[in-house]
Design a protein around this motif. Structure first.
Motif, PDB file in Angstrom:
ATOM      1  N   MET A 185       0.845  -1.192   0.000  1.00  0.00           N
ATOM      2  CA  MET A 185       0.000   0.000   0.000  1.00  0.00           C
ATOM      3  C   MET A 185       0.883   1.247   0.000  1.00  0.00           C
ATOM      4  O   MET A 185       1.888   1.303   0.712  1.00  0.00           O
ATOM      5  CB  MET A 185      -0.925  -0.007   1.218  1.00  0.00           C
ATOM      6  N   GLY A 186       0.515   2.262  -0.792  1.00  0.00           N
ATOM      7  CA  GLY A 186       1.298   3.474  -0.893  1.00  0.00           C
ATOM      8  C   GLY A 186       1.216   4.336   0.352  1.00  0.00           C
ATOM      9  O   GLY A 186       0.194   4.378   1.032  1.00  0.00           O
ATOM     10  N   GLY A 211       7.665   4.521   8.534  1.00  0.00           N
ATOM     11  CA  GLY A 211       8.551   3.372   8.437  1.00  0.00           C
ATOM     12  C   GLY A 211       9.754   3.619   7.552  1.00  0.00           C
ATOM     13  O   GLY A 211      10.276   2.690   6.930  1.00  0.00           O
ATOM     14  N   LEU A 212      10.230   4.874   7.507  1.00  0.00           N
ATOM     15  CA  LEU A 212      11.375   5.214   6.672  1.00  0.00           C
ATOM     16  C   LEU A 212      12.677   5.049   7.450  1.00  0.00           C
ATOM     17  O   LEU A 212      12.696   5.119   8.680  1.00  0.00           O
ATOM     18  CB  LEU A 212      11.265   6.671   6.193  1.00  0.00           C
ATOM     19  N   GLY A 217       2.417   2.560   5.353  1.00  0.00           N
ATOM     20  CA  GLY A 217       2.317   1.415   4.454  1.00  0.00           C
ATOM     21  C   GLY A 217       1.290   0.388   4.865  1.00  0.00           C
ATOM     22  O   GLY A 217       0.908  -0.469   4.062  1.00  0.00           O
ATOM     23  N   GLU A 218       0.823   0.457   6.102  1.00  0.00           N
ATOM     24  CA  GLU A 218      -0.200  -0.472   6.596  1.00  0.00           C
ATOM     25  C   GLU A 218      -1.604   0.110   6.453  1.00  0.00           C
ATOM     26  O   GLU A 218      -2.583  -0.510   6.870  1.00  0.00           O
ATOM     27  CB  GLU A 218       0.068  -0.809   8.059  1.00  0.00           C
ATOM     28  N   GLY A 219      -1.693   1.318   5.891  1.00  0.00           N
ATOM     29  CA  GLY A 219      -2.988   1.955   5.721  1.00  0.00           C
ATOM     30  C   GLY A 219      -3.465   2.715   6.947  1.00  0.00           C
ATOM     31  O   GLY A 219      -4.585   3.223   6.959  1.00  0.00           O
ATOM     32  N   LYS A 220      -2.614   2.807   7.959  1.00  0.00           N
ATOM     33  CA  LYS A 220      -2.984   3.546   9.165  1.00  0.00           C
ATOM     34  C   LYS A 220      -2.756   5.034   8.931  1.00  0.00           C
ATOM     35  O   LYS A 220      -1.760   5.441   8.334  1.00  0.00           O
ATOM     36  CB  LYS A 220      -2.148   3.066  10.354  1.00  0.00           C
ATOM     37  N   ARG A 221      -3.672   5.850   9.436  1.00  0.00           N
ATOM     38  CA  ARG A 221      -3.630   7.294   9.188  1.00  0.00           C
ATOM     39  C   ARG A 221      -3.589   8.044  10.510  1.00  0.00           C
ATOM     40  O   ARG A 221      -4.407   7.792  11.398  1.00  0.00           O
ATOM     41  CB  ARG A 221      -4.870   7.688   8.388  1.00  0.00           C
TER      42      ARG A 221
END
Length: 225
Positions: free
Chosen positions: A1-2, A207-208, A186-190
């Motif tokens: 996921m972006g 996660g960078l 990347g997990e879709g968490k906002r």
């Protein structure tokens, strides 16, 4: 996921300028991590009213501290010519409406034209709430016909309603000032982030890989190494 950074900004806010510059400088490396950046115009005045917040200059203690904080930020973000204009604060509805239209109509030059608003106001002292000076700023990126189109669109009900809706949505998501960010990992968490100095927290959430600030050894320690 972006991954995505939604940056809600207003040209009346110098800290929005600092955030914009920082993201622009890191755009390529962020893209290499599949992080999309979206710059979104909002009306800071509406956010303050909707959240019950007050601008720093209306509170003496905040106003006094801001003189130190702004000077430090100018040096860090590389904008030594930034000055508070004599006409500050402005009602930023016109420039923010212009950018709301430009975002859709001219996506290729949207970011650069948005950046020009801060440069015009905060570095050159142009009151871009005045139509003639806003048009002058737009002419740096657009043809005369395009400038007329943008200025006309800024007065349309469609654009006015869009800026209002964006500002309301921002408040509903918890915003109380600018720059305000809604970041998706990347997990879709906002999650929300506020201010131009929360980058480490943001990079961690995304996660960078990143390097923390380190203090260089002083003379005495160096002599022992």
């Amino acid at each position: 996921m972006g991954r995505k950074i939604e940056a809600y900004l207003d040209c009346v806010s110098p800290y929005s300028y600092f955030a914009f510059l920082h993201l622009q400088r890191h755009e390529e490396v962020l893209r290499s991590h599949n992080v999309e950046i979206e710059y979104i115009p909002v009306f800071l005045g509406g956010i303050n009213v909707g959240s019950g917040n007050k601008p720093p200059w209306t509170l003496p203690a905040k106003g006094k501290y801001s003189s130190y904080d702004t000077a430090r930020a100018k040096k860090y973000f590389g904008v030594p010519n930034l000055r508070t204009p004599s006409f500050f604060p402005i009602l930023s509805l016109l420039p923010q409406r212009c950018m709301t239209h430009v975002k859709h109509a001219f996506p290729q030059i949207y970011a650069s034209s948005f950046g020009s608003l801060w440069a015009a106001m905060w570095e050159e002292g142009l009151d871009i709430s005045k139509p003639e000076l806003m048009a002058q700023t737009l002419r740096r990126h657009f043809s005369p016909i395009q400038v007329e189109q943008v200025m006309e669109a800024a007065g349309s009900k469609e654009v006015k309603d869009e800026l209002l809706a964006t500002t309301r949505r921002c408040v509903e998501e918890g915003a109380f000032g600018c720059p305000w960010f809604m970041v998706t990992n990347g997990e879709g968490k906002r999650e929300p982030f506020f201010g131009s100095d929360r980058w480490v927290f943001m990079w961690e959430f995304l996660g960078l890989e990143w390097k923390d600030v380190e203090i260089c050894p002083g003379t005495e320690l160096k002599s022992k190494i």
